[in-house]
Design a protein around this motif. Structure first.
Motif, PDB file in Angstrom:
ATOM      1  N   GLY A 117      45.463  50.422  31.260  1.00 16.15           N
ATOM      2  CA  GLY A 117      46.731  51.203  31.533  1.00 16.15           C
ATOM      3  C   GLY A 117      45.711  52.023  32.491  1.00 16.15           C
ATOM      4  O   GLY A 117      46.846  51.572  33.480  1.00 16.15           O
ATOM      5  N   GLU A 118      44.191  51.779  32.800  1.00 13.97           N
ATOM      6  CA  GLU A 118      44.311  52.036  34.399  1.00 13.97           C
ATOM      7  C   GLU A 118      44.627  50.619  35.392  1.00 13.97           C
ATOM      8  O   GLU A 118      45.048  51.272  36.233  1.00 13.97           O
ATOM      9  CB  GLU A 118      42.345  52.043  34.265  1.00 13.97           C
ATOM     10  CG  GLU A 118      42.202  52.351  35.481  1.00 13.97           C
ATOM     11  CD  GLU A 118      40.420  53.046  35.612  1.00 13.97           C
ATOM     12  OE1 GLU A 118      39.652  53.084  36.562  1.00 13.97           O
ATOM     13  OE2 GLU A 118      39.880  51.892  34.304  1.00 13.97           O
ATOM     14  N   LEU A 119      44.211  49.905  34.916  1.00 16.46           N
ATOM     15  CA  LEU A 119      44.569  49.210  36.145  1.00 16.46           C
ATOM     16  C   LEU A 119      46.134  48.858  36.733  1.00 16.46           C
ATOM     17  O   LEU A 119      46.827  48.566  37.773  1.00 16.46           O
ATOM     18  CB  LEU A 119      43.920  47.300  35.802  1.00 16.46           C
ATOM     19  CG  LEU A 119      44.343  46.510  37.084  1.00 16.46           C
ATOM     20  CD1 LEU A 119      43.038  45.617  38.084  1.00 16.46           C
ATOM     21  CD2 LEU A 119      45.903  45.822  37.541  1.00 16.46           C
ATOM     22  N   GLY A 120      47.055  49.077  35.088  1.00 15.80           N
ATOM     23  CA  GLY A 120      48.440  49.261  35.474  1.00 15.80           C
ATOM     24  C   GLY A 120      49.076  50.453  36.490  1.00 15.80           C
ATOM     25  O   GLY A 120      49.516  49.995  37.448  1.00 15.80           O
ATOM     26  N   ALA A 121      48.501  50.879  36.716  1.00 18.72           N
ATOM     27  CA  ALA A 121      48.650  52.526  36.820  1.00 18.72           C
ATOM     28  C   ALA A 121      48.335  52.469  38.350  1.00 18.72           C
ATOM     29  O   ALA A 121      49.268  52.760  39.444  1.00 18.72           O
ATOM     30  CB  ALA A 121      48.032  53.960  36.159  1.00 18.72           C
ATOM     31  N   ALA A 153      40.364  41.212  40.018  1.00 18.43           N
ATOM     32  CA  ALA A 153      40.523  41.892  39.405  1.00 18.43           C
ATOM     33  C   ALA A 153      41.744  42.169  38.481  1.00 18.43           C
ATOM     34  O   ALA A 153      41.819  42.320  37.405  1.00 18.43           O
ATOM     35  CB  ALA A 153      40.242  43.564  40.468  1.00 18.43           C
ATOM     36  N   MET A 154      42.707  42.487  39.278  1.00 23.28           N
ATOM     37  CA  MET A 154      43.467  42.493  38.335  1.00 23.28           C
ATOM     38  C   MET A 154      44.018  40.809  37.454  1.00 23.28           C
ATOM     39  O   MET A 154      44.719  41.558  36.612  1.00 23.28           O
ATOM     40  CB  MET A 154      45.088  42.083  39.018  1.00 23.28           C
ATOM     41  CG  MET A 154      45.406  43.402  40.685  1.00 23.28           C
ATOM     42  SD  MET A 154      47.316  43.383  40.906  1.00 23.28           S
ATOM     43  CE  MET A 154      46.453  44.362  42.833  1.00 23.28           C
ATOM     44  N   ALA A 155      43.924  39.663  37.717  1.00 20.80           N
ATOM     45  CA  ALA A 155      43.521  38.475  36.707  1.00 20.80           C
ATOM     46  C   ALA A 155      42.803  39.019  36.444  1.00 20.80           C
ATOM     47  O   ALA A 155      42.471  38.379  34.730  1.00 20.80           O
ATOM     48  CB  ALA A 155      43.100  37.571  37.998  1.00 20.80           C
ATOM     49  N   LEU A 156      41.653  39.274  35.913  1.00 25.86           N
ATOM     50  CA  LEU A 156      40.187  39.355  35.843  1.00 25.86           C
ATOM     51  C   LEU A 156      41.142  40.733  34.486  1.00 25.86           C
ATOM     52  O   LEU A 156      40.795  40.394  33.207  1.00 25.86           O
ATOM     53  CB  LEU A 156      38.857  40.258  36.001  1.00 25.86           C
ATOM     54  CG  LEU A 156      38.494  39.058  36.867  1.00 25.86           C
ATOM     55  CD1 LEU A 156      37.221  39.385  37.423  1.00 25.86           C
ATOM     56  CD2 LEU A 156      37.484  37.896  35.826  1.00 25.86           C
ATOM     57  N   ASP A 157      41.596  41.664  34.722  1.00 22.67           N
ATOM     58  CA  ASP A 157      41.912  42.527  33.926  1.00 22.67           C
ATOM     59  C   ASP A 157      42.732  42.402  32.553  1.00 22.67           C
ATOM     60  O   ASP A 157      43.211  42.193  31.699  1.00 22.67           O
ATOM     61  CB  ASP A 157      42.377  44.010  34.541  1.00 22.67           C
ATOM     62  CG  ASP A 157      42.841  45.033  33.739  1.00 22.67           C
ATOM     63  OD1 ASP A 157      42.124  46.152  33.437  1.00 22.67           O
ATOM     64  OD2 ASP A 157      44.166  44.576  33.137  1.00 22.67           O
ATOM     65  N   LEU A 158      43.942  41.892  33.367  1.00 28.09           N
ATOM     66  CA  LEU A 158      45.015  40.727  32.883  1.00 28.09           C
ATOM     67  C   LEU A 158      44.652  40.233  31.479  1.00 28.09           C
ATOM     68  O   LEU A 158      44.947  40.307  30.126  1.00 28.09           O
ATOM     69  CB  LEU A 158      45.773  40.601  33.585  1.00 28.09           C
ATOM     70  CG  LEU A 158      47.005  39.539  33.029  1.00 28.09           C
ATOM     71  CD1 LEU A 158      48.053  40.200  32.076  1.00 28.09           C
ATOM     72  CD2 LEU A 158      48.479  38.923  33.940  1.00 28.09           C
TER      73      LEU A 158
END
Ligand code: MG
Length: 373
Positions: free
Chosen positions: A284-288, A249-254
């Protein structure tokens, strides 16, 4: 292979090496950088250096070597998705932790305190010192003579005073420009890698529990998802199914947010990348959510009393070793003694920073507590 994006780093736009060398035959210049890093002494020592758990606490935890491999894997995947220079991203990732002292962040803080009057100690800068100066492997030059963009990626942060002393490679901190997208991606791949593997190692060490982690939104979300997909799954497999979903999820979001930022900023060339605000970013959502996870790890794992206890011991070892070598530089190995003339404290810091966890502990036992058993 798919063509690189116009804003990727290529050999054609590179500022090259400090010492010019003939072009490599069967590989590119950035592949050569990666190969030089893998063959370096500092890289091999990463196997016996740790971040959170000290080496002797168990064989199951990440070392800086396996951490660096995880960062390289994530960096390559994301660089490829964004059509960036994978070889450059891999080289930066493999080199990003070379300058770390023994005993993780505790070691770095202790050595920085010892070096306070002598310009301080900073692991990014030390990584650059290693690849620029300290590795002694080539006849024609000190260090590894890496490409400018690899060195730029290694120097993630830098004080203005240090930047001024560094010349060309420090320029971007003075001009306030950004490094390549490859460097930006590796920086965040590092964060994704350690945030996830520290969850894994933290659970394995039993310093944190699943119940505690369920209070963290991103962990609870993907643990629920894994549980729905695999009803009845428990134990290590459930933990792994949760962590792999978090990493993904983090890699895809980034990648998605970075791609959108590139378009929104109208970035077309490497020069545009350098003059735009930082482009590699999470939504913003994943960063939080990631910040919440990092705060959890800080409060419950990195500041766990058992970790702090070992860190306190490690800091005393570093401080004692520093005082011992400063009082008698004759105790340094010959090649480090040669550097004393240029600055005793720096020569001592270079030697200590290069030590593995167990070598530092052994040296401390030998020099500072010879009668202890
Ligand atoms: Mg790292």
């Amino acid at each position: 292979m798919e063509q690189l994006a116009a804003y990727a780093v290529t050999e054609a736009v590179s500022r090259g090496r400090l010492h010019s060398e003939p072009a490599p035959e069967n590989r590119g210049e950035f592949q050569r950088d990666r190969d030089r890093i893998i063959h370096s002494t500092a890289f091999r020592r990463l196997e016996y250096k740790t971040q959170v758990f000290i080496n002797h606490e168990g064989d199951l935890f990440r070392t800086r070597l396996t951490h660096s491999l995880e960062v390289a894997q994530l960096s390559r995947d994301m660089a490829r998705a964004l059509r960036l220079n994978e070889d450059l991203a891999e080289a930066i990732a493999l080199a990003h932790d070379l300058g770390h002292t023994p005993f993780g962040h505790a070691g770095q803080e202790a050595l920085n305190a010892c070096m306070k009057e002598y310009g301080g100690f900073e692991h990014n800068l030390q990584s650059l010192r290693i690849v620029d100066m300290l590795e002694e492997r080539y006849a024609a030059f000190d260090g590894l003579n890496l490409m400018h963009e690899t060195r730029e990626g290694i120097l993630k942060h830098c004080s203005l005073a240090n930047a001024r002393a560094l010349g060309e490679i420090g320029r971007r901190f003075i001009d306030d420009t950004r490094p390549s997208l490859e460097a930006q991606i590796v920086n965040l791949a590092d964060e994704i890698a350690y945030s996830n593997h520290d969850v894994d190692d933290g659970l394995r060490s039993r310093l944190i529990t699943l119940e505690q982690l369920d209070t963290v939104a991103i962990f609870a979300q993907y643990r629920r998802e894994a549980g729905t997909h695999w009803p009845g799954l428990g134990g290590r497999r459930l933990i792994h199914e949760t962590i792999r979903r978090m990493i993904n999820a983090m890699a895809l979001d980034l990648v998605a947010r970075t791609r959108a930022n590139i378009v929104a900023a109208g970035v077309e060339t490497l020069d545009d990348v350098r003059h735009a605000p930082a482009l590699a970013a999470y939504s913003g959502e994943l960063g939080a959510k990631l910040r919440e996870l990092k705060t959890f790890l800080y409060e419950n794992l990195y500041r766990h009393e058992r970790v702090l206890h070992v860190m306190g011991m490690s800091q005393r070892i570093i401080a004692k070793l520093f005082a011992t070598y400063m009082a008698d530089p004759g105790l340094l190995p010959p090649r480090h003694q040669e550097r004393v003339a240029a600055g005793k404290a720096r020569a001592v810091a270079d030697y200590i920073a290069g030590m593995t966890d167990r070598y530092a502990a052994e040296e401390h036992r030998r020099l500072c507590a010879p009668n202890a058993s």
